[in-house]
Design a protein around this motif. Sequence first.
Motif, PDB file in Angstrom:
ATOM      1  N   LEU A 189     -79.306  53.975   3.064  1.00 26.08           N
ATOM      2  CA  LEU A 189     -79.315  52.825   3.972  1.00 26.08           C
ATOM      3  C   LEU A 189     -78.447  53.085   5.197  1.00 26.08           C
ATOM      4  CD1 LEU A 189     -80.290  49.867   4.373  1.00 26.08           C
ATOM      5  CD2 LEU A 189     -78.125  49.161   3.325  1.00 26.08           C
ATOM      6  N   GLN A 208     -84.407  54.197   5.134  1.00 26.15           N
ATOM      7  CA  GLN A 208     -83.704  52.923   5.023  1.00 26.15           C
ATOM      8  C   GLN A 208     -84.620  51.873   4.392  1.00 26.15           C
ATOM      9  OE1 GLN A 208     -82.376  52.157   9.007  1.00 26.15           O
ATOM     10  NE2 GLN A 208     -80.775  53.704   8.905  1.00 26.15           N
ATOM     11  N   ALA A 209     -85.874  51.836   4.823  1.00 25.22           N
ATOM     12  CA  ALA A 209     -86.831  50.891   4.244  1.00 25.22           C
ATOM     13  C   ALA A 209     -87.059  51.213   2.768  1.00 25.22           C
ATOM     14  CB  ALA A 209     -88.149  50.931   5.008  1.00 25.22           C
ATOM     15  N   GLU A 260     -84.139  50.071   0.667  1.00 19.99           N
ATOM     16  CA  GLU A 260     -84.178  48.627   0.433  1.00 19.99           C
ATOM     17  C   GLU A 260     -85.151  48.284  -0.689  1.00 19.99           C
ATOM     18  OE1 GLU A 260     -83.885  45.758   3.645  1.00 19.99           O
ATOM     19  OE2 GLU A 260     -83.613  47.445   5.027  1.00 19.99           O
ATOM     20  N   ARG A 261     -86.306  48.958  -0.726  1.00 19.16           N
ATOM     21  CA  ARG A 261     -87.260  48.715  -1.820  1.00 19.16           C
ATOM     22  C   ARG A 261     -86.644  49.136  -3.152  1.00 19.16           C
ATOM     23  NH1 ARG A 261     -90.749  51.059   2.024  1.00 19.16           N
ATOM     24  NH2 ARG A 261     -90.659  53.058   0.923  1.00 19.16           N
ATOM     25  N   TRP A 266     -83.491  49.470  -3.952  1.00 19.55           N
ATOM     26  CA  TRP A 266     -82.285  48.702  -4.307  1.00 19.55           C
ATOM     27  C   TRP A 266     -82.628  47.596  -5.302  1.00 19.55           C
ATOM     28  CZ3 TRP A 266     -77.194  49.371  -3.635  1.00 19.55           C
ATOM     29  CH2 TRP A 266     -76.350  48.285  -3.831  1.00 19.55           C
ATOM     30  N   TYR A 267     -83.712  46.927  -5.049  1.00 18.83           N
ATOM     31  CA  TYR A 267     -84.149  45.863  -5.949  1.00 18.83           C
ATOM     32  C   TYR A 267     -84.352  46.413  -7.367  1.00 18.83           C
ATOM     33  CZ  TYR A 267     -87.010  42.221  -8.031  1.00 18.83           C
ATOM     34  OH  TYR A 267     -87.516  41.260  -8.863  1.00 18.83           O
ATOM     35  N   TRP A 310     -73.301  46.942   0.323  1.00 18.61           N
ATOM     36  CA  TRP A 310     -74.709  46.865   0.716  1.00 18.61           C
ATOM     37  C   TRP A 310     -74.933  45.672   1.644  1.00 18.61           C
ATOM     38  CZ3 TRP A 310     -78.951  49.921  -0.117  1.00 18.61           C
ATOM     39  CH2 TRP A 310     -80.203  49.351   0.142  1.00 18.61           C
ATOM     40  N   ARG A 311     -74.426  44.515   1.224  1.00 20.59           N
ATOM     41  CA  ARG A 311     -74.587  43.309   2.056  1.00 20.59           C
ATOM     42  C   ARG A 311     -73.903  43.467   3.406  1.00 20.59           C
ATOM     43  NH1 ARG A 311     -74.380  40.666  -3.066  1.00 20.59           N
ATOM     44  NH2 ARG A 311     -72.125  40.529  -3.021  1.00 20.59           N
ATOM     45  N   LEU A 364     -76.030  45.693   5.618  1.00 19.03           N
ATOM     46  CA  LEU A 364     -77.182  44.948   6.139  1.00 19.03           C
ATOM     47  C   LEU A 364     -76.751  43.964   7.225  1.00 19.03           C
ATOM     48  CD1 LEU A 364     -79.262  44.218   2.920  1.00 19.03           C
ATOM     49  CD2 LEU A 364     -79.782  45.856   4.742  1.00 19.03           C
TER      50      LEU A 364
END
Length: 167
Positions: A101, A109-110, A113-114, A116-117, A151-152, A155
Amino acid sequence: MAEEERNKAAARSFLSCATEVARLMDLGNAADIPETRRARHLAHAVRRPLLERAHLPEEFFAPLMAAAVYDPDPSFCLWFVEPAVYAFGRRQVMTALLDYLRNGTDAEQAGAERAWYCAHVPLRADRSPAYAPGGSRDPAMDESRDLRDKWRETLRRSAMCPGRLET
């Protein structure tokens, strides 16, 4: 670069990553499968054997993370993230995704994000032999509260300065 060209490049990258994981598992490269379906075929072929192993050598970690990040389908990147979480721990997986990220290309990066979930997958002793015989594991492997905060924050910073995801 046109959208179609980006999609083709992403598909080739995912194929390369899936091929590397299959090679590490000694599963071959599925050369007889059409290229358009080969990456998904390889991902499917490695899923169960990865979860069935109690331990994975460290050399598996980077290819699993790359495959998870480059997998274009958010429903399937779990196939690489879940065995990594069981074998290496949620902390190591989330640290790698945070690095993608912060330092990756837009596509990475995209993908991070996928993935991470998926890194929040519930851990169950009956799901993987990565647990000790008594159904336990070192809790430090999965401690991730501080990483979720980082992470937050990353972002949040990226929203304030689009195009800059560094600490």
